[in-house]
Design a protein around this motif. Structure first.
Motif, short mmCIF file in Angstrom:
data_model
loop_
_atom_site.label_atom_id
_atom_site.label_comp_id
_atom_site.label_asym_id
_atom_site.label_seq_id
_atom_site.Cartn_x
_atom_site.Cartn_y
_atom_site.Cartn_z
N MET A 11 6.87 5.64 -1.62
CA MET A 11 7.99 4.79 -1.19
C MET A 11 9.35 5.45 -1.39
O MET A 11 10.15 5.52 -0.47
N ASP A 46 -2.79 10.53 -4.79
CA ASP A 46 -2.95 9.07 -4.85
C ASP A 46 -4.15 8.63 -4.02
O ASP A 46 -4.53 7.46 -4.05
N PRO A 57 -2.39 6.93 0.60
CA PRO A 57 -1.18 6.10 0.51
C PRO A 57 0.14 6.82 0.78
O PRO A 57 0.97 6.32 1.53
N ASP A 60 0.39 7.95 4.44
CA ASP A 60 0.55 6.80 5.34
C ASP A 60 1.91 6.13 5.15
O ASP A 60 2.54 5.68 6.12
N THR A 61 2.40 6.07 3.92
CA THR A 61 3.71 5.44 3.70
C THR A 61 4.81 6.22 4.41
O THR A 61 5.68 5.64 5.06
N TRP A 76 4.59 -0.52 1.64
CA TRP A 76 3.35 0.20 2.00
C TRP A 76 2.61 -0.65 3.02
O TRP A 76 2.91 -1.83 3.22
N TRP A 98 -9.19 -5.85 -5.58
CA TRP A 98 -7.76 -5.77 -5.97
C TRP A 98 -6.98 -4.82 -5.06
O TRP A 98 -5.76 -4.79 -5.08
N PHE A 99 -7.62 -4.03 -4.23
CA PHE A 99 -6.89 -3.07 -3.40
C PHE A 99 -6.70 -3.66 -2.01
O PHE A 99 -7.67 -3.94 -1.31
N GLY A 100 -5.45 -3.89 -1.61
CA GLY A 100 -5.16 -4.62 -0.37
C GLY A 100 -5.26 -3.74 0.86
O GLY A 100 -4.36 -2.93 1.12
N PHE A 167 -6.01 6.28 -10.35
CA PHE A 167 -4.58 5.97 -10.38
C PHE A 167 -4.29 4.65 -9.66
O PHE A 167 -3.47 3.84 -10.10
N TRP A 171 -2.32 1.47 -11.13
CA TRP A 171 -1.08 0.98 -10.55
C TRP A 171 -1.25 -0.40 -9.92
O TRP A 171 -0.51 -1.32 -10.18
N ARG A 175 -1.14 -2.86 -12.79
CA ARG A 175 0.33 -2.85 -12.65
C ARG A 175 0.99 -1.92 -13.66
O ARG A 175 2.11 -2.19 -14.11
N1 FO1 Z 1 0.09 -1.20 -3.62
C1 FO1 Z 1 -0.06 -2.40 -4.27
O1 FO1 Z 1 0.77 -2.71 -5.13
N2 FO1 Z 1 -1.09 -3.24 -3.98
C2 FO1 Z 1 -2.03 -2.93 -3.06
O2 FO1 Z 1 -2.97 -3.72 -2.84
C3 FO1 Z 1 -1.89 -1.70 -2.33
C4 FO1 Z 1 -2.78 -1.35 -1.32
C5 FO1 Z 1 -2.51 -0.19 -0.56
C6 FO1 Z 1 -3.31 0.13 0.54
C7 FO1 Z 1 -3.03 1.26 1.31
C8 FO1 Z 1 -1.94 2.07 0.98
O3 FO1 Z 1 -1.64 3.14 1.75
C9 FO1 Z 1 -1.12 1.76 -0.12
C10 FO1 Z 1 -1.41 0.64 -0.90
N3 FO1 Z 1 -0.60 0.30 -1.99
C11 FO1 Z 1 -0.79 -0.87 -2.66
C12 FO1 Z 1 0.52 1.16 -2.40
C13 FO1 Z 1 0.03 2.35 -3.21
O4 FO1 Z 1 -0.59 2.00 -4.40
C14 FO1 Z 1 1.28 3.22 -3.47
O5 FO1 Z 1 1.81 3.51 -2.20
C15 FO1 Z 1 1.09 4.58 -4.07
O6 FO1 Z 1 -0.19 4.99 -4.15
C16 FO1 Z 1 1.77 4.58 -5.42
O7 FO1 Z 1 3.06 5.02 -5.22
#
Ligand code: FO1
Length: 334
Positions: A11, A46, A57, A60-61, A76, A98-100, A167, A171, A175
């Motif tokens: 992010m 990650d 992540p 993709d972000t 994200w 727990w993983f969205g 990780f 996270w 949390r």
């Molecule tokens: N972050 C969360 O806080 N909750 C999630 O359920 C979650 C799912 C997720 C799925 C795909 C993706 O690309 C990122 C996701 N993230 C989620 C963010 C991710 O943990 C963070 O972007 C990094 O891995 C840590 O900076």
């Protein structure tokens, strides 16, 4: 300057890149040519295999953020997302719940997994996904090899008193609410820089370490063999922006990660951690927030050029101003 290389996590790095591209397009970053091109070397530690799919992540972000598909509130995943598959998996009692994973996002992971299964390296998969998203940068995984960050946490039920979690579990599920007793990046020492990664550093006119996590984002990129040497030898100035403001992180879990590796949670602490290029480190310059201006002299004494400017990425113009300060610092640092 025409060739800018940014070592990015998720992010924080993506928001910095948005402002940088905004500044280049509007000509508000003096020193960067109007046709300057940005190459992003993204963290892949990650990454997680979940429900048989490879999820990346940080790649993709960056891709969704710069391709205008990101959900801006979460930072994200996809905008206008639905969660039917996630709900159905939970109804079957399939973990991890727990993983969205959103329905639209899952399409990206299915395409990526199919291409990986067909033998394409992650770098080519990423290029193919970017053909759709057009992020406006060259997006390079730091390595094509499998690398994953795992965290050891206290667990009184286990004989060793510790348990290791991925990780993402640390996270997302925990949390980062418990101390990270140890951070291990599985596969990192055996990994090779992805195609184009070393050249992106040695051929750059400017290299930037954005305000990503210094341990599990920028730190893992620096841990890919030969990357640190490329940063030390590139003719380009290397400038970083502090992710720590006023003694804590702006978002994420940099504080927990820095603490777990014994680095002081401060703008100066991270600068010392990265080190001056004149002393075997990777930095020529380090931007810190105005609130930490007392640390400027200490950082300069460590052989790192330093300025204190506002570092809150409140909007694209504010971020572009940060990028302009980084370019100005780079030009003075060399
Ligand atoms: N972050 C969360 O806080 N909750 C999630 O359920 C979650 C799912 C997720 C799925 C795909 C993706 O690309 C990122 C996701 N993230 C989620 C963010 C991710 O943990 C963070 O972007 C990094 O891995 C840590 O900076």
């Amino acid at each position: 300057m025409k060739k800018i290389t940014v070592l990015s996590g998720g992010m924080g790095g993506a928001r910095f890149l948005q402002g940088l591209l905004h500044g280049i397009a509007n000509g508000t970053v003096p020193g960067l040519d109007a046709d300057a091109h940005v190459t992003v070397i993204a963290n892949t530690a990650d990454d997680i295999w979940v429900h048989g799919m490879k999820v990346c992540p940080d790649l993709d972000t960056v891709m969704y953020t710069l391709g205008d598909g990101i959900d801006t509130d979460r930072g994200w995943g996809r905008r206008a997302e639905t969660w039917h598959v996630k709900e159905e998996l939970a109804a079957y009692g399939v973990e991890p719940t727990w993983f969205g994973l959103g329905d639209r996002d899952i399409a990206t992971h299915l395409v990526r997994t199919q291409m990986l299964d067909a033998g394409y390296p992650l770098s080519q998969v990423t290029a193919a996904l970017c053909d759709r998203w057009n992020p406006g940068v060259t997006l390079l995984p730091m390595t094509d090899d499998r690398v994953e960050t795992h965290v050891a946490i206290a667990d009184e039920e286990s004989p060793s008193g510790r348990r290791v979690v991925h990780f993402q579990e640390y996270w997302v599920r925990l949390r980062a609410a418990v101390p990270a007793e140890m951070v291990v990046v599985v596969g990192l020492d055996e990994s090779s820089p992805g195609p184009g990664v070393i050249d992106a550093i040695t051929d750059a006119d400017l290299v930037v370490l954005p305000p990503s996590n210094p341990v599990v984002s920028v730190g893992t990129i620096l841990g890919v063999p030969r990357v640190r040497e490329a940063l030390q030898s590139t003719p380009a100035p290397v400038v970083g922006l502090s992710p720590i403001v006023g003694g804590t992180h702006v978002r994420g879990m940099a504080e927990q990660m820095l603490t777990s590796i014994g680095v002081e949670v401060s703008a100066a602490g991270v600068a010392r951690h990265y080190g001056s290029r004149t002393a075997g480190g990777v930095l020529d310059g380090w931007l810190i927030d105005s609130r930490d201006h007392d640390a400027v002299e200490e950082i300069r004494a460590a052989g790192i050029a330093c300025d204190a400017v506002p570092l809150m990425m409140t909007d694209h113009d504010a971020t572009a101003a940060m990028a302009a300060a980084a370019v100005a610092l780079a030009r003075n640092a060399r």
